[in-house]
Design a protein around this motif. Structure first.
Motif, PDB file in Angstrom:
ATOM      1  N   VAL A 137     -44.984   4.687   3.041  1.00 41.06           N
ATOM      2  CA  VAL A 137     -44.159   5.339   2.028  1.00 41.06           C
ATOM      3  C   VAL A 137     -44.233   6.835   2.326  1.00 41.06           C
ATOM      4  N   GLU A 138     -43.061   7.406   2.336  1.00 41.15           N
ATOM      5  CA  GLU A 138     -42.919   8.820   2.706  1.00 41.15           C
ATOM      6  C   GLU A 138     -42.382   9.578   1.485  1.00 41.15           C
ATOM      7  N   GLN A 139     -42.914  10.761   1.285  1.00 42.32           N
ATOM      8  CA  GLN A 139     -42.435  11.631   0.210  1.00 42.32           C
ATOM      9  C   GLN A 139     -42.277  13.031   0.777  1.00 42.32           C
ATOM     10  N   ASN A 140     -41.118  13.600   0.615  1.00 41.87           N
ATOM     11  CA  ASN A 140     -40.834  14.946   1.127  1.00 41.87           C
ATOM     12  C   ASN A 140     -41.181  15.081   2.608  1.00 41.87           C
ATOM     13  N   ALA A 150     -52.086  11.835  -3.938  1.00 40.72           N
ATOM     14  CA  ALA A 150     -50.880  11.127  -4.384  1.00 40.72           C
ATOM     15  C   ALA A 150     -51.214   9.956  -5.311  1.00 40.72           C
ATOM     16  N   ARG A 151     -52.475   9.759  -5.607  1.00 38.55           N
ATOM     17  CA  ARG A 151     -52.879   8.644  -6.466  1.00 38.55           C
ATOM     18  C   ARG A 151     -52.455   8.893  -7.907  1.00 38.55           C
ATOM     19  N   GLY A 152     -52.303   7.786  -8.628  1.00 38.54           N
ATOM     20  CA  GLY A 152     -51.932   7.878 -10.031  1.00 38.54           C
ATOM     21  C   GLY A 152     -50.440   8.039 -10.257  1.00 38.54           C
ATOM     22  N   GLN A 153     -49.652   7.958  -9.199  1.00 35.06           N
ATOM     23  CA  GLN A 153     -48.199   8.129  -9.299  1.00 35.06           C
ATOM     24  C   GLN A 153     -47.445   6.821  -9.084  1.00 35.06           C
ATOM     25  N   GLY A 154     -48.171   5.702  -8.960  1.00 34.16           N
ATOM     26  CA  GLY A 154     -47.520   4.412  -8.763  1.00 34.16           C
ATOM     27  C   GLY A 154     -47.200   4.092  -7.313  1.00 34.16           C
ATOM     28  N   ILE A 155     -47.738   4.854  -6.383  1.00 30.10           N
ATOM     29  CA  ILE A 155     -47.439   4.638  -4.951  1.00 30.10           C
ATOM     30  C   ILE A 155     -47.982   3.285  -4.483  1.00 30.10           C
ATOM     31  N   GLY A 156     -49.198   2.940  -4.902  1.00 32.06           N
ATOM     32  CA  GLY A 156     -49.778   1.649  -4.540  1.00 32.06           C
ATOM     33  C   GLY A 156     -48.918   0.501  -5.049  1.00 32.06           C
TER      34      GLY A 156
END
Length: 169
Positions: A60-63, A101-107
């Motif tokens: 998963v990629e962000q920015n 990036a944890r806690g943002q729903g990425i998992g």
């Protein structure tokens, strides 16, 4: 910050990034695992992530930066070398999200992508294995509908039990 996420298969030249994210994400367990087990576990993570195999490496990629990854193995793959288990459904392994990036729903996003891909192949279920010390991950898995499958547990070393889970569609 915008939460624009891109899910895709990893590129060959991204192995080091994925390995680094995974080792960083799993390093928190070093303090709660027996030292000899942690040393082997870390080594196996590196060997598996650097090795060849028939599995999807999803990122998963962000920015423009990879912030998480997961491996999705096909049914009955020998994903746990030496363990006397054979799972008849796709298996999730090495779920890792950057600490910041944890806690943002990425998992959850990565797990749902694994489920989508498994369903696409006609699978009726998806599985995973985890350790009892990985309580945050276990809570997420259970929230996503995974249930314990003790018949798929295995013991890689004295005093360490790897817990099996399955989510049936």
């Amino acid at each position: 910050m915008e939460k624009h996420l891109i899910l895709r298969n990893a590129h060959e030249n991204e192995r080091k990034i994925i390995r680094d994210i995974t080792i960083e994400a799993y390093a928190e367990y070093q303090a709660v695992m027996p030292l000899d087990f942690w040393t082997r576990y870390r080594h196996n993570l590196i060997v598996t992530l650097d090795g060849e195999g028939t599995f999807d490496q999803i990122v998963v990629e962000q920015n423009g930066s990879i912030i998480g990854s997961v491996s999705l193995y096909p049914p009955a793959a020998d994903s746990y070398k030496g363990a006397a288990i054979s799972i008849p459904y796709p298996e999730v392994r090495h779920l890792a999200v950057l600490l910041q990036a944890r806690g943002q729903g990425i998992g959850t996003v990565l797990m749902k992508e694994c489920e989508r891909r498994a369903r696409e192949t006609g699978a009726q279920a998806i599985g995973l294995h985890t350790a009892e010390v990985m309580q945050t991950a276990i809570r997420m898995y259970e929230r996503l509908g995974f249930v314990r499958t003790p018949e798929t547990d295995f013991q890689p070393s004295e005093g360490v039990v790897v817990l099996g889970y399955r989510h049936t569609f």
